[in-house]
Motif scaffolding. Structure first.
Motif, short mmCIF file in Angstrom:
data_model
loop_
_atom_site.label_atom_id
_atom_site.label_comp_id
_atom_site.label_asym_id
_atom_site.label_seq_id
_atom_site.Cartn_x
_atom_site.Cartn_y
_atom_site.Cartn_z
N UNK A 240 0.76 -1.35 -0.06
CA UNK A 240 -0.20 0.10 0.08
C UNK A 240 0.89 1.35 0.13
N UNK A 241 0.47 2.16 -0.89
CA UNK A 241 1.07 3.74 -0.96
C UNK A 241 0.05 4.54 -0.20
N UNK A 242 0.71 5.37 0.80
CA UNK A 242 0.03 6.21 1.46
C UNK A 242 -1.21 5.71 2.18
N UNK A 243 -2.22 6.58 2.77
CA UNK A 243 -3.34 6.00 3.39
C UNK A 243 -4.54 5.76 2.77
N UNK A 244 -5.50 5.04 3.48
CA UNK A 244 -6.87 4.70 2.65
C UNK A 244 -7.58 5.89 2.78
N UNK A 245 -8.10 6.75 1.71
CA UNK A 245 -9.29 7.47 1.76
C UNK A 245 -10.64 6.91 1.02
N UNK A 246 -10.64 7.52 -0.09
CA UNK A 246 -11.89 7.37 -1.05
C UNK A 246 -12.26 8.55 -1.65
N UNK A 247 -12.92 8.27 -2.64
CA UNK A 247 -13.61 9.21 -3.56
C UNK A 247 -14.10 10.47 -2.84
N UNK A 248 -15.06 10.28 -1.86
CA UNK A 248 -15.80 11.33 -1.22
C UNK A 248 -14.81 12.35 -0.66
N UNK A 249 -13.72 11.91 -0.15
CA UNK A 249 -12.74 13.05 0.26
C UNK A 249 -12.00 13.84 -0.80
N UNK A 250 -12.51 13.73 -1.95
CA UNK A 250 -11.98 14.67 -2.93
C UNK A 250 -12.91 16.13 -2.63
N UNK A 251 -14.01 15.97 -2.38
CA UNK A 251 -15.03 16.97 -2.05
C UNK A 251 -14.28 17.94 -1.23
N UNK A 252 -13.65 17.53 -0.07
CA UNK A 252 -13.20 18.46 0.94
C UNK A 252 -12.04 19.20 0.25
#
Length: 298
Positions: A240-252
Motif C-alpha cells: 500500500x502507498x499512502x493512507x486509505x481515503x476514498x472518492x468522497x474525500x475529494x470534495x473536501x
C-alpha cells in the motif's frame, strides 16, 4: 435542511447577499447562469463539464477573465487523495517509465445523482419524468461528457495531454438518450496509450480496479476500496502507498481550494482552462464513434 428556496437566481442573490455561488445545473444552463453570475462580480464554482460545447466554455472563460473574480470548475478528481498519491509516487519513478494505463468506471444510476424518477423510462417516452442527466439535450451527450471527466482528469494529471482518441459507444441502459457505454483508447502527447471504459448499469458486477498505471518496473493500482497499491519485483503481492481515503474525500479538497482562493487570493491547484481538456476529449470520442477512426482532440 431548513435552507430557504427561491424561484430564480435574481431573488436568491438579492435575499442572501452571497458573494460566492456553487452552480449545480443541467449542462445546457451553465453558460447562461455562470456568465450572469460572473457579470455580477460573484465568485463562481461551476460543476463539470464547463459547458456542452467548447465554444460555450470559451465564452464562460472570457466572462471570468473580464470579471476578475475567482472562477473554478468543480472537477473534484483533481483532489481525489488516491489520484494525488499515485501522481506523487509516479513522479518519484517508483514504477519506471509508464508503458500504458487504464481507467474504469462501471456504476449504477444512484438516486443521489440521477434522481428516483425515470430510472425505468424507455427511449421514446414523453420525457416528463426523465432525469435531466438522461437527456442528451440537457447534458450534451452521455456518460463520456458527464461522468467521464472524473476518470479523464486523473489520466491527464499522470500522463499529459490527450492528443487523439478512438472510441466506440453503446446505449444499453434504458431511458438514457446519450451513450451509457464507452470503450475508448486515448493517446497522450508523450506517446502513451491508455484505455478508458465506462458503463452505466444496474447489473451486479464483479470487482474492478478504478485505475491501473503500468510501468517498465511495476504497476500502480487504485482499488475501489480507496487504496493505492504498488507492485514491483520486490513486492509482487503489492504494497500500500499512502493512507486509505476514498472518492468522497475529494470534495473536501475541492472546497478547501475554493475557500483559499476566495478568502486568501491563492491560485487554485488547477485553473478553469484545464477543464476544457476533458470536454475536448469527450467530444473527440463522439466524433470517433461517428467516423470509426482516431480523431484529434482539438
Amino acid at each position: 435542511t431548513g435552507a430557504p428556496a427561491f424561484a430564480d437566481l435574481t431573488g436568491a442573490l438579492a435575499a442572501t447577499g452571497a458573494d460566492t455561488v456553487d452552480l449545480m445545473l443541467p449542462h445546457r444552463l451553465h453558460e447562461e447562469v455562470a456568465v450572469a453570475c460572473l457579470e455580477r462580480g460573484l465568485h463562481v464554482l461551476l460543476e463539470k463539464p464547463m459547458a456542452p460545447t467548447v465554444e460555450a466554455g470559451e465564452r464562460i472563460l472570457a466572462a471570468a477573465r473580464a470579471a476578475g473574480t475567482v472562477f473554478m470548475v468543480a472537477e473534484n478528481a483533481q483532489y481525489w487523495p488516491e489520484v494525488v498519491t499515485l501522481a506523487a509516487d509516479l513522479a518519484a519513478g517508483s514504477i519506471g517509465d509508464v508503458v500504458t494505463a487504464r481507467g474504469v468506471t462501471f456504476f449504477p444510476p444512484l438516486p443521489d445523482f440521477y434522481g428516483p424518477a425515470g430510472i425505468g423510462a424507455a427511449p421514446g417516452d414523453d420525457g416528463a419524468d426523465l432525469p435531466w442527466r438522461f437527456s442528451a439535450a440537457d447534458t450534451g451527450g452521455g456518460i463520456a461528457v458527464d461522468t467521464g471527466s472524473h476518470w479523464i482528469r486523473p489520466l491527464r494529471m499522470w500522463l499529459g495531454e490527450v492528443v487523439e482518441v478512438v472510441a466506440a459507444l453503446g446505449h444499453p441502459f434504458p431511458g438514457m438518450e446519450g451513450e451509457s457505454l464507452v470503450r475508448a483508447l486515448l493517446r497522450f502527447d508523450g506517446g502513451v496509450v491508455a484505455g478508458f471504459d465506462a458503463l452505466l448499469t444496474s447489473a451486479a458486477l464483479g470487482p474492478e480496479v478504478l485505475f491501473r498505471v503500468t510501468g517498465t518496473e511495476g504497476e500502480l493500482v487504485v482499488e475501489a476500496s480507496g487504496r493505492v497499491v504498488r507492485y514491483r519485483p520486490g513486492a509482487r503481492k503489492g504494497e500500500q502507498v499512502g493512507e486509505t481515503h476514498g472518492y468522497l474525500d475529494s470534495y473536501a479538497g475541492q472546497f478547501d481550494d475554493l475557500a483559499a482562493a476566495v478568502l486568501h487570493g491563492r491560485a487554485p491547484v488547477a485553473g478553469p482552462e484545464v477543464a476544457v481538456g476533458e470536454l475536448r476529449t469527450a467530444l473527440a470520442m463522439y466524433r470517433s464513434a461517428a467516423s470509426g477512426r482516431w480523431e484529434p482532440v482539438w
